[in-house]
Motif scaffolding. Structure first.
Motif, PDB file in Angstrom:
ATOM      1  N   GLY A 118       6.094  33.297 113.207  1.00 36.25           N
ATOM      2  CA  GLY A 118       5.621  34.603 113.671  1.00 36.25           C
ATOM      3  C   GLY A 118       6.481  35.101 114.826  1.00 36.25           C
ATOM      4  N   CYS A 119       6.813  36.372 114.791  1.00 31.23           N
ATOM      5  CA  CYS A 119       7.726  36.939 115.792  1.00 31.23           C
ATOM      6  C   CYS A 119       7.173  36.816 117.205  1.00 31.23           C
ATOM      7  CB  CYS A 119       8.026  38.398 115.466  1.00 31.23           C
ATOM      8  SG  CYS A 119       9.077  38.577 114.012  1.00 31.23           S
ATOM      9  N   PHE A 120       5.881  36.999 117.363  1.00 32.50           N
ATOM     10  CA  PHE A 120       5.319  36.907 118.713  1.00 32.50           C
ATOM     11  C   PHE A 120       5.210  35.460 119.176  1.00 32.50           C
ATOM     12  CE2 PHE A 120       1.672  36.271 121.526  1.00 32.50           C
ATOM     13  CZ  PHE A 120       2.130  36.967 122.632  1.00 32.50           C
ATOM     14  N   SER A 178       8.549  33.815 119.663  1.00 32.22           N
ATOM     15  CA  SER A 178       9.484  34.576 120.504  1.00 32.22           C
ATOM     16  C   SER A 178      10.759  34.983 119.783  1.00 32.22           C
ATOM     17  CB  SER A 178       9.868  33.787 121.755  1.00 32.22           C
ATOM     18  OG  SER A 178       8.734  33.351 122.432  1.00 32.22           O
ATOM     19  N   CYS A 179      10.604  35.705 118.708  1.00 34.39           N
ATOM     20  CA  CYS A 179      11.794  36.223 118.028  1.00 34.39           C
ATOM     21  C   CYS A 179      12.537  37.176 118.956  1.00 34.39           C
ATOM     22  CB  CYS A 179      11.367  36.910 116.731  1.00 34.39           C
ATOM     23  SG  CYS A 179      12.008  38.540 116.445  1.00 34.39           S
ATOM     24  N   PRO A 180      13.869  37.057 119.008  1.00 33.76           N
ATOM     25  CA  PRO A 180      14.619  37.873 119.971  1.00 33.76           C
ATOM     26  C   PRO A 180      14.489  39.378 119.697  1.00 33.76           C
ATOM     27  CG  PRO A 180      16.091  36.506 118.617  1.00 33.76           C
ATOM     28  CD  PRO A 180      14.695  36.143 118.246  1.00 33.76           C
ATOM     29  N   ARG A 181      14.174  39.743 118.475  1.00 32.13           N
ATOM     30  CA  ARG A 181      14.102  41.157 118.147  1.00 32.13           C
ATOM     31  C   ARG A 181      12.744  41.765 118.507  1.00 32.13           C
ATOM     32  NH1 ARG A 181      15.417  42.918 112.081  1.00 32.13           N
ATOM     33  NH2 ARG A 181      17.002  41.312 112.305  1.00 32.13           N
ATOM     34  N   HIS A 182      11.688  40.986 118.355  1.00 30.74           N
ATOM     35  CA  HIS A 182      10.350  41.564 118.500  1.00 30.74           C
ATOM     36  C   HIS A 182       9.508  40.991 119.628  1.00 30.74           C
ATOM     37  CE1 HIS A 182      11.299  42.290 114.146  1.00 30.74           C
ATOM     38  NE2 HIS A 182      11.131  43.493 114.632  1.00 30.74           N
ATOM     39  N   ARG A 183      10.036  40.075 120.374  1.00 34.13           N
ATOM     40  CA  ARG A 183       9.170  39.529 121.421  1.00 34.13           C
ATOM     41  C   ARG A 183       8.891  40.615 122.452  1.00 34.13           C
ATOM     42  NH1 ARG A 183      13.271  35.170 123.478  1.00 34.13           N
ATOM     43  NH2 ARG A 183      15.012  36.490 124.088  1.00 34.13           N
ATOM     44  N   GLU A 216       9.384  35.952 110.969  1.00 31.51           N
ATOM     45  CA  GLU A 216       8.426  36.748 110.204  1.00 31.51           C
ATOM     46  C   GLU A 216       9.074  38.033 109.675  1.00 31.51           C
ATOM     47  OE1 GLU A 216       5.212  37.621 112.807  1.00 31.51           O
ATOM     48  OE2 GLU A 216       4.114  38.816 111.342  1.00 31.51           O
ATOM     49  N   HIS A 217      10.086  38.552 110.370  1.00 28.68           N
ATOM     50  CA  HIS A 217      10.685  39.818 109.952  1.00 28.68           C
ATOM     51  C   HIS A 217      11.772  39.632 108.880  1.00 28.68           C
ATOM     52  CE1 HIS A 217      13.498  38.810 113.419  1.00 28.68           C
ATOM     53  NE2 HIS A 217      14.313  38.940 112.400  1.00 28.68           N
ATOM     54  N   THR A 218      12.055  38.397 108.487  1.00 22.57           N
ATOM     55  CA  THR A 218      13.104  38.153 107.485  1.00 22.57           C
ATOM     56  C   THR A 218      12.637  38.607 106.105  1.00 22.57           C
ATOM     57  OG1 THR A 218      13.791  36.214 108.751  1.00 22.57           O
ATOM     58  CG2 THR A 218      14.633  36.396 106.504  1.00 22.57           C
TER      59      THR A 218
HETATM   60 ZN   LIG Z   1      10.975  39.510 114.640  1.00 25.02          ZN
END
Ligand SMILES: [Zn+2]
Length: 128
Positions: free
Chosen positions: A55-57, A60-65, A105-107
């Protein structure tokens, strides 16, 4: 090692649908072995391929955190601990000869499918 299974994300559902449509058999949210306490989101047990859809949150995905405003320090500590746990899980699994695939998650689910197919194709123990 999430205490509670969060509900499936749209990505997870899409990925599983693609895998099933490709004729693959897999397990969901499965403990990898008795001596490894880790679970993976999608597991190909015989091929020893473990797929994590992070999960992006929470991871800590660099794009969506996003930086939480309330309790900023608590959150940053918590999320850093999550990242460290992810790294440790990956390391331990690789040491135990698992192929570990991690995706945000955004992949795009199609991209996830391609990577999984490649991993299964190069696995020394094809099958399930
Ligand atoms: Zn993301």
């Amino acid at each position: 090692m999430q205490r509670q299974r969060r509900s499936d994300t749209a990505q997870e559902i899409a990925v599983r649908r693609l895998l099933t449509a490709s004729g693959l058999r897999y397990r969901v949210n499965e403990r990898l072995s008795a001596d490894l306490r880790w679970r993976a989101d999608i597991v190909f047990r015989r091929a020893k391929v473990a797929v994590f859809l992070d999960g992006c949150f929470w991871h800590s995905c660099p794009r969506h955190r996003t930086a939480a405003k309330a309790n900023a320090e608590w959150w940053s500590t918590k999320l850093a601990a999550n990242r460290e746990r992810d790294r440790r899980t990956t390391r331990e699994l690789r040491r135990a000869n698992w192929t570990v695939l991690r995706f945000w998650e955004h992949t795009d689910p199609q991209r996830v499918l391609r990577r999984v197919l490649m991993a299964l194709a190069t696995s020394s123990q094809p099958g399930k």
